[in-house]
Structures are given as structure tokens and as C-alpha cells.
Design a protein around this motif. Structure first.
Motif, PDB file in Angstrom:
ATOM      1  N   ASP A 148      -5.908   7.899   0.186  1.00  0.00           N
ATOM      2  CA  ASP A 148      -6.877   8.956   0.475  1.00  0.00           C
ATOM      3  C   ASP A 148      -6.511   9.746   1.741  1.00  0.00           C
ATOM      4  N   GLU A 149      -6.591  11.071   1.630  1.00  0.00           N
ATOM      5  CA  GLU A 149      -6.271  11.951   2.762  1.00  0.00           C
ATOM      6  C   GLU A 149      -7.162  11.677   3.970  1.00  0.00           C
ATOM      7  N   LEU A 151      -8.735   9.019   4.739  1.00  0.00           N
ATOM      8  CA  LEU A 151      -8.413   7.727   5.327  1.00  0.00           C
ATOM      9  C   LEU A 151      -7.151   7.823   6.184  1.00  0.00           C
ATOM     10  N   ALA A 155      -6.912   7.167  10.207  1.00  0.00           N
ATOM     11  CA  ALA A 155      -5.929   6.293  10.846  1.00  0.00           C
ATOM     12  C   ALA A 155      -5.172   7.042  11.938  1.00  0.00           C
ATOM     13  N   LEU A 160      -3.605   4.592  15.022  1.00  0.00           N
ATOM     14  CA  LEU A 160      -3.083   3.322  14.537  1.00  0.00           C
ATOM     15  C   LEU A 160      -1.567   3.309  14.708  1.00  0.00           C
ATOM     16  N   SER A 164       0.299  -1.390  12.258  1.00  0.00           N
ATOM     17  CA  SER A 164      -1.076  -1.554  11.752  1.00  0.00           C
ATOM     18  C   SER A 164      -1.353  -0.577  10.629  1.00  0.00           C
ATOM     19  N   HIS A 168      -2.814  -2.240   7.543  1.00  0.00           N
ATOM     20  CA  HIS A 168      -4.242  -2.014   7.299  1.00  0.00           C
ATOM     21  C   HIS A 168      -4.529  -0.827   6.391  1.00  0.00           C
ATOM     22  N   LEU A 169      -3.607   0.133   6.370  1.00  0.00           N
ATOM     23  CA  LEU A 169      -3.881   1.329   5.572  1.00  0.00           C
ATOM     24  C   LEU A 169      -3.012   1.367   4.313  1.00  0.00           C
ATOM     25  N   ARG A 172      -2.790  -2.192   2.080  1.00  0.00           N
ATOM     26  CA  ARG A 172      -4.099  -2.523   1.515  1.00  0.00           C
ATOM     27  C   ARG A 172      -4.553  -1.432   0.554  1.00  0.00           C
ATOM     28  N   GLY A 173      -4.313  -0.207   0.934  1.00  0.00           N
ATOM     29  CA  GLY A 173      -4.744   0.905   0.097  1.00  0.00           C
ATOM     30  C   GLY A 173      -4.014   0.942  -1.233  1.00  0.00           C
ATOM     31  N   SER A 248     -11.184  -8.361  -4.242  1.00  0.00           N
ATOM     32  CA  SER A 248     -12.632  -8.408  -4.475  1.00  0.00           C
ATOM     33  C   SER A 248     -13.272  -7.114  -3.966  1.00  0.00           C
ATOM     34  N   TRP A 249     -12.734  -6.565  -2.876  1.00  0.00           N
ATOM     35  CA  TRP A 249     -13.283  -5.306  -2.343  1.00  0.00           C
ATOM     36  C   TRP A 249     -13.150  -4.182  -3.355  1.00  0.00           C
ATOM     37  N   LEU A 253     -16.070  -2.045  -4.954  1.00  0.00           N
ATOM     38  CA  LEU A 253     -16.072  -0.594  -4.754  1.00  0.00           C
ATOM     39  C   LEU A 253     -16.217   0.140  -6.086  1.00  0.00           C
TER      40      LEU A 253
END
Lengths: 260, 277
Positions: A148-149, A151, A155, A160, A164, A168-169, A172-173, A248-249, A253
Motif C-alpha cells: 500500500d502506498e 503504508l 514508513a 523506518l 525495519s 515490518h513493512l 509482512r506486507g 491470522s491478521w 482484516l
């Protein structure tokens, strides 16, 4: 209510398999055909065929090669896919080549890889890697591209650091897409595990099935095929459990988006 | 115009410049054609101010904000934050985006979302925990720490984004139409939240909105933008009492006057009116 629906679920899940086994059982019950032995006979020989030494001598080596090849392929696919997905230049350069390699069926690589890597474990692991890497890689590329732009901007605004950002981005994304690729790769991996053992091997499930077939041990050969099916189910159950935990997230979602 | 309210006395009347936007120009270069989004924007914001930027839709508000945030390079002119030219997202700044649902990390809990920027800033753990706790308490979400953003309502998600920005302890807080996507009642609550956080923390706030009422209710000053290519049409000082209240403030005659004035300016902007230069 809840236990009832859970019971229903199990019943629905098992209905078709049970029917198929029953049909097989009934159809072959008084079979005298050498190549179609009664299922009762196949089930009868299953235990002694696999659990008197072959499990450790053949099944475990197969699984070990699959595991190593699969993990290498996932690591390679995620690593390269993330790099390619993050860089437009890299994407432009590599995309045609990737499409070409992806289109080559991995089994045809077995004879070639045998020339380079011999007929040992390395060759079999390489075959598995060469087939499993593509779905992971291509899905990782797409996953990273589709981040996502907003997101990404977030960051950047919170400065970040690259590490990271990656953890984290980006990873995970892209993880839902990567998981979809990894799931495809798993079934490809099982196929290649068997095929690589059919060419040249001294142990493994694929090797054993071929041995049984050549020595006309037909019921034993059938148990091998059943064994492969069971391995496939077990691996898929493990995969789904891991996926459900890690994503699970994502499930949550998606459900909240469907409701909202 | 009225007696100085209690809150104003506590606020030092400092005139140090926080943000200086000088002759900002942004042209988007496309294939064979270029679009001039922002022509020439110049304004300053003093330290501790709450300034709203309002303009007709398509006035390049988001372009302006992205340039100020360092997310977008300008074509000409410059943005100076605390004396330093902005070339990328500066350290003392936090942004709250309109798309709250897409600016929170869905794989993290509320707590982790607020904490991540602090970890990046290498804030020690004890301090970090305190900041996260206080920020979440300040936005009324102390109980939602362990929830994931998508388990919360839209207004609550935007509260999390605000808490994340507040915990970061920025000098400048940028807000890009943050309440455009929440319902009217939630919006009123969030407006009051922004006012109270601004007062308590002494942070400088630049609040971009298309909502005229919101800009007058929130700001000390409203910068009205022209239609694209954008220039500043007028800077309106909002001389309303510092203690704002959704009911009382909005029914003041002065509120209506200011609102009407900004409304007229926006109408002129839509009609293509530009200040004589």
C-alpha cells in the motif's frame, strides 16, 4: 449448537474420502486381477511394508531432501522476489527471463542436473529447488509491488531504517502473497521429490515405489502411492497450521473488510 | 476581541518560525504534458501555532502537504523546517493521513503500531512504554492496546494514528484531511481531541482540510488556497476565543462571519479568482 456444527464440519470433511475408500474397497473386494489387488490386501501389507525399517530408510531421507530443497527455494524466492519487487530496473531486466525459466517444467532438468550434480542428494535437492523457487519468487515480486502506498509513506515519514522497513513493512506486507506461492511450491516439491528419486537413487519413497513395480510387488507398490498421499496431507496440514498462525491478521482484516 | 481565555496565557507568544514555505512550485511531468499543481506558495507558521489550510477540491492541498512532509520533491522553491531545508521526511515531523485504514500496520496491534516509530528513534524501553501508554490514554484508547487496527471502528483507527503521531513527540504535526472519512459525530470529537492535544503538548499543527467549518473551528489562522495551479488567496486570522466548544463557538456571531468570509473566498477560488500579484 457449536459442537453440532463442528461435528457436521468433520462429517462433511470426511464424507467424500470415506465414500471413495468404500467404493475402492467394494470394487476390488473379490478382484483376482494381479495389478488391481483387493484394497484389504493393500491395507494389510501397509504396516509391514513401511514400518519395518523403510520409514527411516526411505521416507525420512525423502522428507529430509524435500525439506532442505523447499526451505532453500522459499529463502531464495523471498530474497530474490523482494529485491526484484522493490526495484523497477531489476524488474524490467529480469521479468522476461523469469517467465522463460518458469515455463520450463522442472522434471526435464533432472537429466541435466544429473550431469552437473551427480546422482546424490545434491541433485535431488537441486531439482526440488529449481521447481519450487518460481511460485515463491513470482508471488513475492507481486506481493512487494502491491504494498500500500499510504503504508509506504507512513514508513518513510516515521523514518523506518532499511532493515525495519524490510522486516515490518515489506516482508509482512507481502506475506499473504508469499504464503500463496509457498503453498503452490509445496505440492510441486512433493512431485519433484518423487520424480528425482525415480531417475537415480538408492533410497526414498519414489525409489521404493519403482523397485516394487519392477519386482511385481503390486500391493506394496500401491501402499507406496497411499504413503505419498498421506505425506501430502500431513504436510498440507502442517502448512495450514503455520499459515493460520502467521497470517491470522490477514484473515481478520479480510473478514472485517467483508463485513464493513 | 474578547478577554483572553485561560488557555492562552499558558501559551508563550513566541514568534520563532517553525515552518517556512517559500515560492513552492510543483509541476507533475507526464508523458508529453505537464500539469502545474502548485504555482507559487509562500507562507510561514510560527512555533506552537495551529494553522488550517483550506481550499477547493483539486487545489493541490495534498501536493502541498506531501512537499512539506518531504515525501515529494518540489519543482522550485523550498520548504524550511526549523531552519533546515526539507529534502526528505525530517526527524521532527509526524503525519496523520486521511486513509487511516491504510496507514496503520494491520499485522501489528495498536500498541505495536504506536511503539514502532519510537523503536526506530531508539527511545529507551521504559520511556517508550510511558509514551505509548500516555498517548493511548490521551486519545481514549488505553483499553485497546492489544487489538488489531481492523478490529476498531474508523474513528478509533484514526485515534490510533493520532496517538502514534503524538507519542513520536514531533515538533510539527501534519494532518491531511484526517477526518474526511469519519462520520459527523466522531469528527466533532476528533476535532476537540486535536485542539486539546495541541494545547497540552505545545506542538505546531498544520491541518489540511476541505471543510470550511472545520478550518474555522480548529485554527488560529486559516490559509485559503486558490484553485489549481495553486497560490495563497488569503490568510484569515481566526480571532475566536481560545477555549473552543462545539456548541458555544459554532453559535458565536463571529464564527458565522469568519465562516462566511472563508466560504466566499472558496467560492471565488472555484470561480478561478486569483490575487493580483
Amino acid at each position: 449448537m457449536n459442537t453440532l456444527s463442528a461435528g457436521r464440519k468433520v462429517l462433511l470433511l470426511l464424507a467424500v474420502p470415506v465414500l471413495l475408500v468404500a467404493a475402492w474397497w467394494a470394487a476390488t473386494a473379490d478382484s483376482t486381477d494381479f495389478f488391481w489387488p483387493p484394497l484389504s490386501q493393500i491395507v494389510g501389507t501397509f504396516g509391514e511394508t513401511w514400518f519395518t525399517g523403510r520409514f527411516t530408510a526411505d521416507v525420512l531421507p525423502s522428507l529430509a531432501r524435500l525439506l532442505v530443497g523447499y526451505l532453500v527455494a522459499v529463502a531464495l524466492g523471498v530474497g530474490l522476489g523482494t529485491a526484484i519487487g522493490s526495484s523497477r530496473t531489476l524488474r524490467g531486466l529480469l521479468e522476461p527471463v523469469l517467465e522463460f525459466f518458469r515455463a520450463i517444467p522442472s522434471p526435464v532438468l533432472v537429466p541435466i542436473l544429473m550431469l552437473f550434480a551427480g546422482i546424490g542428494n545434491e541433485m535431488k535437492v537441486l531439482v526440488i529447488v529449481s521447481g519450487c523457487v518460481w511460485p515463491v519468487l513470482l508471488n513475492a515480486v507481486e506481493g512487494v509491488r502491491a504494498l500500500d502506498e499510504v503504508l509506504r509513506d507512513t514508513a518513510r515519514c516515521y523514518r523506518l531504517r532499511p532493515h525495519s522497513r524490510l522486516v515490518h513493512l515489506v516482508l509482512r506486507g507481502a506475506s499473504p502473497q508469499i504464503a500463496a506461492g509457498a503453498r503452490q511450491a509445496l505440492s510441486i516439491g512433493i512431485i519433484l521429490m518423487v520424480i528425482s528419486e525415480m531417475f537415480a537413487a538408492s533410497n526414498g519413497v519414489g525409489f521404493t515405489i519403482i523397485q516394487f513395480q519392477r519386482s511385481f510387488a503390486i500391493p506394496q507398490m500401491w501402499t507406496g502411492i497411499i504413503m505419498l498421499g498421506l505425506i501430502g496431507i500431513a504436510l498440507s496440514v502442517i502448512f495450514r497450521a503455520a499459515e493460520a498462525r502467521l497470517l491470522s491478521w490477514y484473515t481478520g482484516l479480510r473478514m472485517s473488510q467483508r463485513e464493513g | 476581541m474578547t478577554t483572553a481565555p485561560i488557555g492562552a496565557a499558558a501559551r508563550p507568544e513566541s514568534s520563532t518560525t517553525m515552518l517556512d514555505v517559500r515560492n513552492l512550485k510543483k509541476v507533475y511531468e507526464g508523458r508529453g504534458r505537464s500539469v502545474e499543481a502548485v504555482r507559487d506558495l509562500t507562507f510561514t507558521i510560527a512555533s506552537g501555532e495551529l494553522v488550517c489550510i483550506v481550499g477547493p477540491s483539486g487545489a493541490g492541498k495534498t501536493t502541498l502537504l506531501r512537499c512539506v512532509a518531504g515525501l515529494l520533491d518540489s519543482t522550485a522553491g523550498e520548504v524550511v523546517l526549523e531552519g533546515e531545508r526539507v529534502t526528505g521526511p525530517p526527524p521532527g515531523m509526524a503525519v496523520v493521513f486521511q486513509e487511516y485504514g491504510r496507514s496503520l500496520f494491520p499485522w501489528m496491534t495498536v500498541r505495536q503500531n504506536v511503539e514502532l516509530p519510537l523503536k526506530e528513534k531508539k527511545v529507551p524501553k521504559a520511556e517508550r512504554q510511558r509514551l505509548v501508554r500516555e498517548a493511548l490514554e490521551a486519545v481514549g484508547l488505553a483499553d485497546a492496546q492489544g487489538a488489531h487496527p481492523w478490529q476498531l471502528s474508523g474513528g478509533m483507527q484514526q485515534r490510533v494514528a493520532i496517538a502514534r503521531a503524538v507519542a513520536y513527540e514531533p515538533h510539527l504535526l501534519l494532518m491531511d484531511e484526517p477526518f474526511a472519512a469519519v462520520d459527523a459525530q466522531t469528527r466533532a470529537d476528533l476535532e476537540d481531541l486535536v485542539r486539546s492535544l495541541w494545547k497540552r503538548l505545545g506542538v505546531t499543527v498544520l491541518f489540511v482540510t476541505h471543510d470550511i467549518d472545520e478550518s474555522v473551528y480548529l485554527g488560529q489562522r486559516v490559509i485559503v488556497l486558490s484553485d489549481s495551479p495553486t497560490v495563497v488567496l488569503e490568510e484569515v486570522t481566526i480571532d475566536l476565543p481560545d477555549e473552543r466548544d462545539q456548541l458555544v463557538t459554532r453559535s458565536l456571531p463571529r464564527f458565522a462571519e469568519l465562516r462566511a468570509h472563508v466560504y466566499e473566498l472558496i467560492q471565488q477560488a472555484k470561480g478561478g479568482h486569483r490575487p493580483a500579484s
